[in-house]
Design a protein around this motif. Structure first.
Motif, PDB file in Angstrom:
ATOM      1  N   HIS A   1       0.833  -1.205   0.000  1.00  0.00           N
ATOM      2  CA  HIS A   1       0.000   0.000   0.000  1.00  0.00           C
ATOM      3  C   HIS A   1       0.866   1.252   0.000  1.00  0.00           C
ATOM      4  O   HIS A   1       2.056   1.203   0.276  1.00  0.00           O
ATOM      5  CB  HIS A   1      -1.047  -0.002   1.126  1.00  0.00           C
ATOM      6  CG  HIS A   1      -0.526   0.253   2.505  1.00  0.00           C
ATOM      7  ND1 HIS A   1      -0.843  -0.522   3.590  1.00  0.00           N
ATOM      8  CD2 HIS A   1       0.294   1.212   3.009  1.00  0.00           C
ATOM      9  CE1 HIS A   1      -0.252  -0.062   4.666  1.00  0.00           C
ATOM     10  NE2 HIS A   1       0.446   0.990   4.359  1.00  0.00           N
TER      11      HIS A   1
ATOM     12  N   ARG B   1       0.610   5.685   0.765  1.00  0.00           N
ATOM     13  CA  ARG B   1      -0.149   6.840   1.243  1.00  0.00           C
ATOM     14  C   ARG B   1       0.671   8.106   1.024  1.00  0.00           C
ATOM     15  O   ARG B   1       1.817   8.182   1.454  1.00  0.00           O
ATOM     16  CB  ARG B   1      -0.430   6.726   2.759  1.00  0.00           C
ATOM     17  CG  ARG B   1      -1.555   5.798   3.130  1.00  0.00           C
ATOM     18  CD  ARG B   1      -1.589   5.552   4.629  1.00  0.00           C
ATOM     19  NE  ARG B   1      -1.774   6.777   5.383  1.00  0.00           N
ATOM     20  CZ  ARG B   1      -2.951   7.202   5.854  1.00  0.00           C
ATOM     21  NH1 ARG B   1      -4.047   6.485   5.648  1.00  0.00           N
ATOM     22  NH2 ARG B   1      -3.036   8.314   6.528  1.00  0.00           N
TER      23      ARG B   1
ATOM     24  N   TYR C   1       4.086   0.337   2.239  1.00  0.00           N
ATOM     25  CA  TYR C   1       4.250  -0.980   2.868  1.00  0.00           C
ATOM     26  C   TYR C   1       4.266  -2.023   1.784  1.00  0.00           C
ATOM     27  O   TYR C   1       3.575  -1.875   0.772  1.00  0.00           O
ATOM     28  CB  TYR C   1       3.060  -1.201   3.795  1.00  0.00           C
ATOM     29  CG  TYR C   1       2.620  -2.615   4.062  1.00  0.00           C
ATOM     30  CD1 TYR C   1       3.231  -3.374   5.062  1.00  0.00           C
ATOM     31  CD2 TYR C   1       1.567  -3.184   3.348  1.00  0.00           C
ATOM     32  CE1 TYR C   1       2.794  -4.668   5.341  1.00  0.00           C
ATOM     33  CE2 TYR C   1       1.135  -4.476   3.626  1.00  0.00           C
ATOM     34  CZ  TYR C   1       1.750  -5.212   4.621  1.00  0.00           C
ATOM     35  OH  TYR C   1       1.322  -6.488   4.891  1.00  0.00           O
TER      36      TYR C   1
ATOM     37  N   LEU D   1       4.402  -6.519   1.611  1.00  0.00           N
ATOM     38  CA  LEU D   1       4.526  -7.816   2.263  1.00  0.00           C
ATOM     39  C   LEU D   1       5.183  -8.719   1.244  1.00  0.00           C
ATOM     40  O   LEU D   1       4.633  -8.942   0.168  1.00  0.00           O
ATOM     41  CB  LEU D   1       3.146  -8.339   2.648  1.00  0.00           C
ATOM     42  CG  LEU D   1       3.090  -9.727   3.285  1.00  0.00           C
ATOM     43  CD1 LEU D   1       3.838  -9.759   4.611  1.00  0.00           C
ATOM     44  CD2 LEU D   1       1.640 -10.157   3.490  1.00  0.00           C
TER      45      LEU D   1
ATOM     46  N   ILE E   1       7.100  -2.567  11.484  1.00  0.00           N
ATOM     47  CA  ILE E   1       5.886  -2.484  12.290  1.00  0.00           C
ATOM     48  C   ILE E   1       4.831  -1.555  11.705  1.00  0.00           C
ATOM     49  O   ILE E   1       3.663  -1.906  11.601  1.00  0.00           O
ATOM     50  CB  ILE E   1       6.258  -2.061  13.730  1.00  0.00           C
ATOM     51  CG1 ILE E   1       6.983  -3.230  14.392  1.00  0.00           C
ATOM     52  CG2 ILE E   1       5.026  -1.656  14.536  1.00  0.00           C
ATOM     53  CD1 ILE E   1       7.549  -2.941  15.751  1.00  0.00           C
ATOM     54  N   SER E   2       5.226  -0.365  11.310  1.00  0.00           N
ATOM     55  CA  SER E   2       4.223   0.581  10.822  1.00  0.00           C
ATOM     56  C   SER E   2       4.882   1.745  10.118  1.00  0.00           C
ATOM     57  O   SER E   2       6.076   2.028  10.304  1.00  0.00           O
ATOM     58  CB  SER E   2       3.379   1.115  11.985  1.00  0.00           C
ATOM     59  OG  SER E   2       4.182   1.881  12.862  1.00  0.00           O
ATOM     60  N   ALA E   3       4.069   2.454   9.343  1.00  0.00           N
ATOM     61  CA  ALA E   3       4.540   3.677   8.693  1.00  0.00           C
ATOM     62  C   ALA E   3       4.872   4.722   9.745  1.00  0.00           C
ATOM     63  O   ALA E   3       5.835   5.487   9.601  1.00  0.00           O
ATOM     64  CB  ALA E   3       3.472   4.186   7.737  1.00  0.00           C
ATOM     65  N   ALA E   4       4.090   4.740  10.820  1.00  0.00           N
ATOM     66  CA  ALA E   4       4.353   5.705  11.894  1.00  0.00           C
ATOM     67  C   ALA E   4       5.742   5.474  12.477  1.00  0.00           C
ATOM     68  O   ALA E   4       6.492   6.421  12.728  1.00  0.00           O
ATOM     69  CB  ALA E   4       3.290   5.585  12.989  1.00  0.00           C
TER      70      ALA E   4
ATOM     71  N   ILE F   1       4.318  -7.751  18.058  1.00  0.00           N
ATOM     72  CA  ILE F   1       5.163  -6.587  18.287  1.00  0.00           C
ATOM     73  C   ILE F   1       5.742  -6.696  19.688  1.00  0.00           C
ATOM     74  O   ILE F   1       5.004  -6.809  20.666  1.00  0.00           O
ATOM     75  CB  ILE F   1       4.351  -5.298  18.126  1.00  0.00           C
ATOM     76  CG1 ILE F   1       3.856  -5.198  16.681  1.00  0.00           C
ATOM     77  CG2 ILE F   1       5.197  -4.080  18.501  1.00  0.00           C
ATOM     78  CD1 ILE F   1       2.722  -4.232  16.496  1.00  0.00           C
TER      79      ILE F   1
END
Lengths: 760, 760
Positions: B188, B190, B200, B202, B275-278, B351
């Motif tokens: 994805h 953004r 992201y 996978l 883990i995340s974009a953040a 996590i």
């Protein structure tokens, strides 16, 4: 001492299992099968109120007409999955299918209605029970009895097997309610220990990118645990080691095998999480401390009893079942979407912590802004506030800086039109719902309505209408934007933001630009201001994208000016012309009316109760001085299109909107214009109802002399004072009190001189 | 005052940019191109020591022979991706390819070596610079100059464009170093704001299920930002809204477009997170506070200077470049795998928070247990402890309850054989490495070695060998298990667990069961104890799974008894027979030697320096009383198979093992048997080296009179006392001191009467 303790325990056990002894609890009136036959698209399995899991049998996974996974007419069940949508028109979820089998297990599903072609199994409604918090069915060929119950974040299955040396439970990670279009793009499985399995799948569904984890604990250690990938067992082939206890891929299944004794129950605790298997386990272990299936069921029943008690009614058994099942349906969504840890997956797919609120998902806003959220604002105010907090979090996480349109598990489906989170917020503000930041909510609503990318909002703001040459469903969009804008103006005025208020009030009048006086109906207009020609106001093509209206026709949408019904009446030539035109809506023969919308039934002429654009329409009679016609049509709809049978819903329940209409209608009033300060009085449908408002006050509606024949309102008193106007002010409702109707068998002069609230 | 401040600032700026003025910093000796031509499989782009990102050009994405993505001989570059493996034999990573273009952008990669077929671009090594923390290349057709640098958790690109009204940067999420087999299963994107994009993907790669997020901030707001999905721009088609600022799917690309002035630099900060974009944004913003490309490069250079200073050497320019590039290569992996938040993705895909340690990934243990971790135990003890802590976390998260075998970003590839996390732990314990729980580590090692599922460990424990009729690579597995078991026994004895010690000591003797005295070599044995017949000790079939040996032959593996070289010498008939057999290993003509292993070069007869099973073999001469032969062969290997050129590595660098061999060999001693208390003395290759041990002590090696000719050890003193034995005790090394060799041009009698440590 020992004896008496034992006795107490026995009594407690009885109290938890012998449900028939407690016939009068409200949850007994819930009939989960209502809406499962035909177009209701509800599911029969158990869920806690607004719960995170909805364990339910799936009889279908491909048809949009069976979006919840269960159609009463289907003869076979694939298995039992953990998540379901209630009443939507588009399928999704159905995550993690559990399938009990006896003998050599089948790994493929087979085809619906073809037992033997796969693991799907025959069943009979005679051997099926669906009640609040509980579902039971016996699978005919294997003889396995399956029972399901669900708590807030976790559910439990009890599978009672015959004696067999090969009793199995398959978990199929590839199963989703796919509507033929969606698919599982990735998955993994881990056998955590000798009785626990966790897994994950990433679904490209209606929700474009939806990750979900599950955890399952079995009451008995597996005799054998096996993972299958692409139909083959995961084994080590003596080259490079491959653990048989974990796998990742696109087509994964887990198989637990047991040798069982006759009537041996195997219990399975299950939970999900959007974040991790660890969180799914925490959700599971937090909700389910023990293996007491009946205890969990009882806890969930008590939750339902508490929720349903927010409105106590008098009525027949059928009425109570219909009413409380409707309440049940309004409380199946939005769904808890926050793990026991307080974490949830945000719209930005980051992990967030819900601070000071509970996070919900599944916002079917084009539907639920109409009556569902207005109902929540009255009797579920705390949850309504948290739903708004959830929508504000979505706003913060949105790259488009928009409130949700139709959000589903960290995804935006962008389903339907308008920006109807806005009226939900404005209605909550207007109804004094506490628990969210009004200023922040206002800014989010305003920012959403000014988004330059979304649909043709910018063009609408400039021209005064959405032009059909630039945008599909242009008339519906114009009308819905105009209403939504009215609600922003209401809040702006309240907050003293008068420039904003004037701006959005002007936009709220945009509906006038699409009223074609030559035909007396709403009509598409292009960028240059020319009417759409040729034009057939009854035309509807189900293939959206070729029409100026959303799931409807001009005849149906022309009534959509809830913010200014007086203005609409005026445009249509005054009350007489208006009511005459309204009469004709109900008398078009079906053959003449629009065709091709198979999942919208409940038709009276071109009035289609099975879809939301019609939901406020009957009440318009009350604005136009003919409340007896409201009473007639409301009674007709309540009688014909609601009930306590599987086929009692005439269209998609849409996460409770169809049911919320029924609840308000039974109470005698309806929020035609959410975010305003009034409700429109129609005609009550029950002898008595007491609303326990969230502010602690009780509001009692009594319909004296009501009967099948006595459907007309003769007179109304509010707290013993006559109420001549067919409008109930929120300021009166919120204080609590008594609204008393006197009913009769003939139309009366009551309410025939309405002064429409807000009209000049 | 103002002037002097300004002057200081100018001087500081010069110090940061004018690198040529500071010729003597150690990082100047790093030649990242070493190993990029041929089989080394290193990459030329910048990385901080053990860093999280490795920005580097990719010239290939399909060949296993180009597992790092870059092959010096390739004429074209696809673009610049963020993550790379150093020296592995199997490709993976290459996440998130950044591609600058001029004019109408191409969205497809095109085919390697075919400019014009896609976005891949021609370049020349004349316009390429690779140094520590820095890479630069000019793309020939577009004229875009690309510079890369990298910090601990984030990197920066500086793309200098010609004047163009269509200068673009494409980010291709589908690009991975796929080896033709792997693929991106989901992704994805953004557009977070007008200059930031996150995404992201996978990856189903060598690591079966590897999620990775990225964040990129551009120094200039996009003139235009566009997402492409399946080759088509993501736009709203006026039916159901679709944001152009986000998308999910299997084939996504982001395109930033600018109008640029001549020589306009666009800088891009980038970071990743599992883990995340953040978290990727936090990693980015935490590492990179400003847009100072040269400042970041300078910070990374200082980190390299600090790391390289752990061993100070004297030598020629070529020797320094070779040595410090080798140190560089040993410090490119394992990689930091923990976000700035302290979170990391565990092997269980939950996590986790690294409590009290720093989490690392990329454990090429079949390789690195030999010399890389033993080197870390001496000069990178804190990191070695944290690598062990990372492996213990992996153990806790493993459903198989096993330490890592070959772990890669929250995945276990199960690559190669044995359980070589065990000797890493045992060696660290033996070398007094502090910072991990020894008891816990011992239990994890023991549990791993007793796993009943893994390979045929259980059968091995029962029979005393892995039977070839049940398991592939049965001889290699037996020999490696036996060594690993020795290391567990060492720890058990130290912890006073004498029963355990006896058990694993017995297993450590299993090698004897596969020595066939009739041929004097190791040979496969079946479950019934029959030798594998027919048998060709030179036979090697590259298609693994049809052979009793791992990437080698009986001739190569028969020397693998590091835990009991005395026993092996005895089995082979005593020192004379042993050295004679060893001589013949080096003299097989290549035509007679095993064929078919294209990526293992560095051959001297059947001695294949390009692969790890040969790495300890030369040192066996020192055990057998002929240390001068060690000296001859070591000098030969150092001279022929190491250097400062792109083709200077003779086989996969394997995350630093090939390089660590060189470092120890230069120092004059080698850990033939990690977890023991001694090193074997070969022959030093440099005039002087000072090791700054992690315990604060300095250990200095001096080789007096050393020259190309003077390669033989004449005598040795340790702290001025004669050392006659060719063994260096850890207890001596760890105290610090001086090891002084006297070198000469002829073999001497020194070390010819070895007493093998631990031998009876």
């Amino acid at each position: 001492m020992v004896k008496s303790t034992l006795l107490s325990l026995l009594l407690l056990a009885c109290a938890q299992t012998v449900r028939s002894e407690d016939l009068h609890r409200l949850s007994d009136y819930i009939r989960p099968l209502v809406g499962t036959k035909g177009e209701g698209n509800t599911y029969p399995g158990p869920s806690a109120p607004f719960g995170m899991v909805q364990l339910s049998p799936d009889t279908d996974k491909e048809l949009w007409d069976t979006a919840s996974g269960y159609e009463y007419s289907d003869p076979t069940i694939f298995g039992f999955s953990l998540t379901h949508l209630s009443g939507t028109g588009i399928p999704d979820l159905g995550d993690f299918l559990f399938v009990p089998q006896i003998g050599k297990p089948k790994l493929i599903s087979g085809s619906k209605g073809k037992p033997g072609s796969g693991y799907l199994a025959s069943y009979s409604h005679d051997e099926e029970v669906a009640s609040a918090g509980y579902y039971q069915v016996r699978l005919r060929d294997s003889g396995v009895k399956v029972e399901l119950t669900a708590g807030e974040r976790a559910g439990m299955m009890r599978m009672t097997f015959p004696a067999s040396d090969q009793a199995t439970v398959l978990i199929d990670l590839q199963h989703v309610l796919s509507g033929k279009k969606w698919k599982v793009v990735w998955s993994h499985l881990r056998v955590e220990d000798n009785s626990t399995v966790t897994g994950y799948h990433l679904v490209n569904g209606w929700a474009k990118e939806r990750p979900l984890y599950f955890a399952a604990r079995f009451s008995r250690p597996f005799d054998k645990a096996q993972i299958f990938s692409d139909g083959k067992p995961v084994i080590y082939d003596t080259y490079r080691f491959r653990s048989s206890n974990e796998a990742a891929g696109t087509e994964l299944k887990f198989l637990a095998t047991y040798a069982t004794k006759e009537q041996e129950p195997i219990l399975i605790k299950t939970a999900v999480s959007a974040i991790s298997a660890a969180n799914a386990l925490k959700n599971l272990d937090g909700t389910l401390k023990d293996w007491n299936f009946d205890g969990l069921r009882e806890r969930t029943l008590r939750r339902w009893d508490d929720e349903l008690a927010r409105i106590k009614i008098e009525g027949t058994e059928r009425e109570k079942e219909t009413f409380y099942t409707s309440m049940y349906h309004t409380m199946l969504a939005p769904n808890l979407y926050e793990d026991a840890t307080g974490e949830y997956l945000g719209f930005d797919h980051n992990i967030h912590r819900a601070k000071g609120f509970t996070n919900y998902t599944v916002f079917s806003l084009w539907d639920t802004y109409r009556a569902t959220h207005p109902l929540f604002a009255l009797i579920e105010a705390r949850r309504d506030a948290d739903m708004i907090n959830s929508m504000l979090a979505h706003f913060d996480q949105s790259v488009e800086h928009m409130l949700p349109v139709w959000s589903l598990q960290a995804n935006e489906t962008w389903c339907m039109v308008g920006y109807h989170a806005v009226p939900v917020i404005a209605d909550a503000i207007a109804k004094d719902v506490k628990g969210f930041d009004v200023g922040r909510a206002y800014e989010a609503a305003k920012t959403t309505a000014l988004n330059p990318h979304y649909d043709s909002v910018a063009t609408y703001a400039r021209l005064g209408w959405v032009p059909f040459d630039k945008e599909n469903e242009s008339v519906s969009k114009t009308l819905e934007y105009a209403y939504d804008d009215y609600t922003i103006a209401q809040t702006a005025r309240r907050l003293g933001k008068n420039d904003d208020a004037s701006y959005f009030e002007k936009r709220a009048g945009s509906y006038k630009n699409l009223f074609d006086p030559s035909i007396g109906l709403m009509r598409g207009k292009d960028s240059a201001g020319h009417w759409h020609s040729p034009f057939n106001p009854h035309s509807y093509d189900e293939k959206a994208g070729v029409n100026d209206f959303t799931e409807g026709t001009s005849w149906q949408y022309s009534w959509y000016v809830p913010q200014d019904v007086a203005g609409l009446i005026s445009l249509m030539g005054g009350k007489e012309a208006f009511t005459k035109k309204l009469d004709s809506l109900f008398t078009f023969r079906e053959a003449e009316a629009s065709q091709g919308v198979s999942d919208i039934q409940g038709r009276i002429g071109e009035y289609w109760h099975g879809n939301e654009p019609s939901h406020h329409v009957i009440y318009l009679y009350s604005y136009a001085g003919q409340p007896w016609k409201s009473a007639e049509r409301l009674r007709e709809v309540v009688t014909k299109f609601y009930g306590n049978n599987p086929d009692s819903l005439s269209g998609n329940d849409d996460c409770g909107q169809m049911s919320a209409w029924y609840i308000f209608t039974c109470l005698g009033f309806y929020p035609v214009c959410p975010a305003s300060d009034y409700y429109v009085i129609g005609a009550p449908q029950l002898p008595k109802a007491v609303m326990h408002l969230s502010n602690g006050k009780d509001f009692t509606v009594t319909a004296e002399e009501i009967s099948e024949k006595n459907k007309y309102v003769q007179s109304v008193t509010l707290n013993d004072k006559p109420l001549d106007q067919p409008f109930l002010r929120f300021t009166d409702l919120t204080k609590g009190g008594n609204l008393t109707f006197k009913m009769g068998s003939k139309p009366s002069a009551w309410g025939t001189h309405p002064e429409i609230p807000g009209a000049p």
